[in-house]
Write a protein that holds these residues in place. Structure first.
Motif, short mmCIF file in Angstrom:
data_model
loop_
_atom_site.label_atom_id
_atom_site.label_comp_id
_atom_site.label_asym_id
_atom_site.label_seq_id
_atom_site.Cartn_x
_atom_site.Cartn_y
_atom_site.Cartn_z
N VAL A 102 0.84 -1.21 0.00
CA VAL A 102 0.00 0.00 0.00
C VAL A 102 0.86 1.25 0.00
O VAL A 102 0.62 2.19 -0.78
CB VAL A 102 -0.96 -0.01 1.21
N ALA A 106 0.91 3.80 -3.07
CA ALA A 106 0.33 5.09 -2.70
C ALA A 106 1.28 6.23 -3.04
O ALA A 106 0.85 7.34 -3.34
CB ALA A 106 0.00 5.11 -1.20
N TYR A 216 -6.48 -0.53 -6.15
CA TYR A 216 -5.24 0.21 -6.41
C TYR A 216 -5.52 1.65 -6.84
O TYR A 216 -4.68 2.53 -6.62
CB TYR A 216 -4.40 -0.51 -7.46
N ILE A 219 -5.92 3.36 -3.55
CA ILE A 219 -4.62 3.43 -2.88
C ILE A 219 -3.74 4.52 -3.49
O ILE A 219 -3.09 5.29 -2.78
CB ILE A 219 -3.90 2.06 -2.96
#
Length: 302
Positions: A102, A106, A216, A219
């Protein structure tokens, strides 16, 4: 009158997307990010295969959960979220692996997993290429928000059933396992995705349905690396970027918005694939950051 006609915007055929860039800028320039993405995807596959085939364990596991060099855990955020939704607390290494993944995605780029890692992207890209070459334009109309609905349904379903319901039909994990154990029954799942994208809905899986991509997208919504429009005035309305982009709606505001609107592709749905940069013969696009604008990558674009 003739001069006015010459100045009118023109659109290339989807079948010819990228041809002008190849003729004007050369094959490498018109395909560099596509080739780099394929190299990345294939390299990751080989890292999974290195252990079973050559007893050199680089990546052990699969796309749902793996360990790099028997040291760094990596876990699929969606699978981990499903586990938490069931009320089961995963092993600390699984949680740590999810945190690592993550944080990486990110920070780096919007949906970079989808464009640079996911093996199913090769299948869906092939379907999109064939659609253009065969002139298949009819398509089922699906909402691009459906993937986020499916993401919520999966988490709710896992909570109610106490099982990881997505893992039963996850085509990404299934294709990853197929590299080691053979296609078997998995071939039908992958073939279904391919035919759905080819014959039913353009960019149907990645652009409308995939809950992994939805996770995603959330994220990487504020990730740093972004595609940027360098100069809107350079655009000659050839439409090549729209033809090849799996999420063409993300280009509209940066490319054709008002002076007050950002020229950076800030949509969370962009997969950071760079194909719009590849196929643009006028060099309208470049990779940059959401803070500093464009970055001229001369070492690979010259």
């Amino acid at each position: 009158m003739g001069q006015e006609k010459m100045q009118q915007p023109r659109a290339n055929s989807p079948m010819q997307a990228g041809k002008e860039a190849r003729q004007k800028l050369g094959f490498w320039h018109a395909n560099r990010f596509l080739l780099l993405r394929r190299a990345s995807q294939l390299a990751i596959m080989l890292m999974f295969l290195s252990g079973p085939f050559w007893n050199l364990w680089i990546l052990k596991g699969n796309y749902s959960g793996s360990v790099l060099f028997d040291l760094i855990p990596m876990s699929d955020p969606l699978m981990t979220a499903e586990s938490l939704a069931t009320g089961y607390l995963p092993h600390w290494k699984t949680l740590l692996g999810a945190v690592i993944v993550v944080l990486f995605y990110a920070l780096v780029a919007s949906k970079a997993f989808c464009g640079w890692v996911c093996p199913l992207n090769i299948v869906t890209d092939l379907a999109a290429w064939l659609r253009r070459k065969l002139g298949i334009r009819h398509t089922m109309k699906l909402s691009r928000q459906l993937r986020y609905v499916l993401l919520g349904v999966i988490l709710l379903g896992s909570s109610l059933t106490g099982t990881l319901i997505w893992e039963w039909i996850n085509p990404v994990a299934a294709l990853g396992r197929a590299f080691v154990f053979g296609l078997g029954a998995t071939v039908w799942l992958v073939l279904a995705v391919f035919l759905f994208d080819l014959l039913v809905a353009e960019h149907g899986w990645c652009g409308h349905l995939c809950p992994i991509g939805a996770s995603y997208a959330l994220i990487g919504a504020k990730s740093v690396l972004r595609v940027k429009v360098i100069d809107r005035a350079r655009c000659d309305r050839c439409m090549d970027c729209y033809h090849v982009c799996p999420e063409p709606q993300v280009l509209r505001t940066p490319l054709h918005g008002s002076e007050q609107e950002s020229t950076i592709v800030l949509s969370k749905d962009c997969i950071s694939c760079g194909r719009c940069i590849d196929v643009c013969a006028e060099n309208v696009f470049a990779f940059g950051t959401r803070f500093q604008g464009s970055i001229e990558v001369k070492n690979i674009s010259s």
